[in-house]
Design an enzyme around this catalytic site. Structure first.
Site, PDB file in Angstrom:
ATOM      1  N   ASP A  20       3.501   2.307  -4.834  1.00  0.00           N
ATOM      2  CA  ASP A  20       2.410   2.931  -5.581  1.00  0.00           C
ATOM      3  C   ASP A  20       2.134   2.044  -6.789  1.00  0.00           C
ATOM      4  OD1 ASP A  20       1.804   6.261  -6.956  1.00  0.00           O
ATOM      5  OD2 ASP A  20       0.936   4.310  -7.466  1.00  0.00           O
ATOM      6  N   PHE A  21       0.924   1.468  -6.899  1.00  0.00           N
ATOM      7  CA  PHE A  21       0.703   0.494  -7.966  1.00  0.00           C
ATOM      8  C   PHE A  21       0.604   1.120  -9.354  1.00  0.00           C
ATOM      9  CE2 PHE A  21      -3.649   0.083  -5.725  1.00  0.00           C
ATOM     10  CZ  PHE A  21      -4.262   1.097  -6.437  1.00  0.00           C
ATOM     11  N   HIS A  62     -12.813  -1.339  -8.012  1.00  0.00           N
ATOM     12  CA  HIS A  62     -13.983  -0.464  -8.176  1.00  0.00           C
ATOM     13  C   HIS A  62     -13.622   1.015  -8.044  1.00  0.00           C
ATOM     14  CE1 HIS A  62     -15.762  -0.010  -3.792  1.00  0.00           C
ATOM     15  NE2 HIS A  62     -14.475   0.182  -3.794  1.00  0.00           N
ATOM     16  N   ASP A  79       0.851  -1.202   0.000  1.00  0.00           N
ATOM     17  CA  ASP A  79       0.000   0.000   0.000  1.00  0.00           C
ATOM     18  C   ASP A  79       0.881   1.244   0.000  1.00  0.00           C
ATOM     19  OD1 ASP A  79      -3.300   0.165   1.281  1.00  0.00           O
ATOM     20  OD2 ASP A  79      -2.185   1.895   0.547  1.00  0.00           O
TER      21      ASP A  79
END
Ligand SMILES: C[S@@+](CC[C@H](N)C(=O)[O-])C[C@H]1O[C@@H](n2cnc3c(N)ncnc32)[C@H](O)[C@@H]1O
Length: 337
Positions: A227-228, A246, A200
């Site tokens: 950070d994805f 979502h 995260d």
């Protein structure tokens, strides 16, 4: 006029926010935490919560009528449910999401019509400025409230995933967008052979580490800051993403699913869980309203059906997929590489 028809459900739903706000204000004032010490009469509660005498009795009796308080003679007490789930001192407290709903979602949803007309989010980002996570994470108190809220909304599903998935075939897992770490902790608690990572944004690290240490699984869980949008996912046998896809638009959903595919070995799995909308889009009202909540909270997020998600997983290369119900409105979509 057809005498069988009644407007009851229409009126009940239209005014349902009265009941919601009555409960949310009780949680905001810490009523159920106060009553966890034992039954109290009107004056004692009114005094401690600072209730104005004009409406104190109506307020408490409304909570009795709604089934959130019991009253014997003149003394008010928690019900077994509110005592277990709404006492802030108990680990079973689920009020985090309701505190955030009271502070943030209740006022933001007041702008739903505008959001439906403009397609634009109606939260802190409403007047431009940073995205939801930057806005929230700039304030440590709001960060903690948000992350606790995520545990509140996910705990039931987390407990089920920890027991329902065939973890015995695997050794490692990574929970992407892990927040407080409740899913990772529940999986580690129920499966002693597993090692896990919580991935995260860096600001989340101390909250995660405190939480998994308090649950006693810090020896097998490690926080990986990242950070994805900029980094690949840590390699693991199983990648999990709860209430992540979502938040984002379709190209980002597909990018995250591809990163998950690249992070697992052959035979590895991706588990995505949310309030997955039923394929006919006519039954899971909570999932559909959660998608409206993504309209309120994000620039491009939306919820989706199991068939949608399975299709995106196949597109990314997963060889088989299945959808399994969890608890309440939640389900998981599993992709096997
Ligand atoms: C809606 S929360 C879901 C939390 C948890 N998975 C759950 O289901 O309760 C989204 C999570 O994604 C994380 N997140 C948001 N943007 C991120 C990014 N760019 N890289 C890594 N994590 C991110 C947030 O910090 C937050 O913990």
């Amino acid at each position: 006029m057809n005498e069988q028809l009644t407007p009851d459900k229409i009126l009940q739903t239209g005014l349902a926010f009265w009941a919601s706000k009555t409960l949310l204000s009780a949680i905001e004032m810490g009523l159920f935490t106060e009553l966890s010490h034992g039954p109290e009469n009107l004056d004692a509660i009114g005094g401690r919560l600072g209730l104005h005498p004009r409406s104190a009795r109506d307020f408490l009796d409304a909570l009795v009528a709604l089934g959130f308080l019991n009253r014997t003679g003149e003394r008010y007490a928690n019900t077994p449910e509110t005592d277990l789930f709404l006492d802030r001192k108990k680990p079973s407290y689920v009020g985090g999401i309701l505190e955030m709903a009271n502070h943030r979602l209740y006022p933001f949803w007041g702008h739903l019509t505008q959001a439906l007309r403009t397609g634009a989010p109606q939260n802190e980002t409403r007047n431009g400025g940073p995205g939801i996570f930057e806005a929230l994470y700039a304030d440590p108190a709001r960060l903690r409230e948000f992350l606790a809220a995520m545990t509140g909304i996910s705990h039931g599903a987390n407990m089920t995933i920890a027991r329902a998935f065939p973890w015995k075939d695997h050794r490692t897992f990574v929970d992407v967008g892990t927040a407080q770490g409740d899913l990772a902790a529940q999986i580690a608690l129920a499966n002693p052979q597993l090692q896990g990572f919580g991935f995260d944004l860096p600001e989340v690290a101390p909250v995660f580490e405190d939480y998994v240490a308090a649950i006693g699984v810090a020896d097998r869980l490690r926080f990986v800051p990242g950070d994805f949008f900029k980094q690949d996912f840590p390699q693991a046998d199983v990648v999990l993403m709860g209430h992540i896809l979502h938040d984002w638009d379709l190209p980002t959903k597909k990018m995250l699913i591809k990163k998950a595919f690249d992070a697992v070995p052959a035979g590895g799995a991706l588990i995505v869980y949310e309030a997955i909308i039923d394929d006919d889009r006519s039954k899971n009202a909570f999932g559909l309203m959660m998608s409206l909540n993504m309209l309120i909270e994000t620039p491009g997020g939306f919820d989706y059906t199991g068939a949608d998600c399975a299709g995106w997983m196949k597109e990314a290369g997963f060889s088989s997929t299945r959808v399994e119900p969890l608890v309440g409105p939640d389900s998981m979509v599993i992709g096997i590489k």
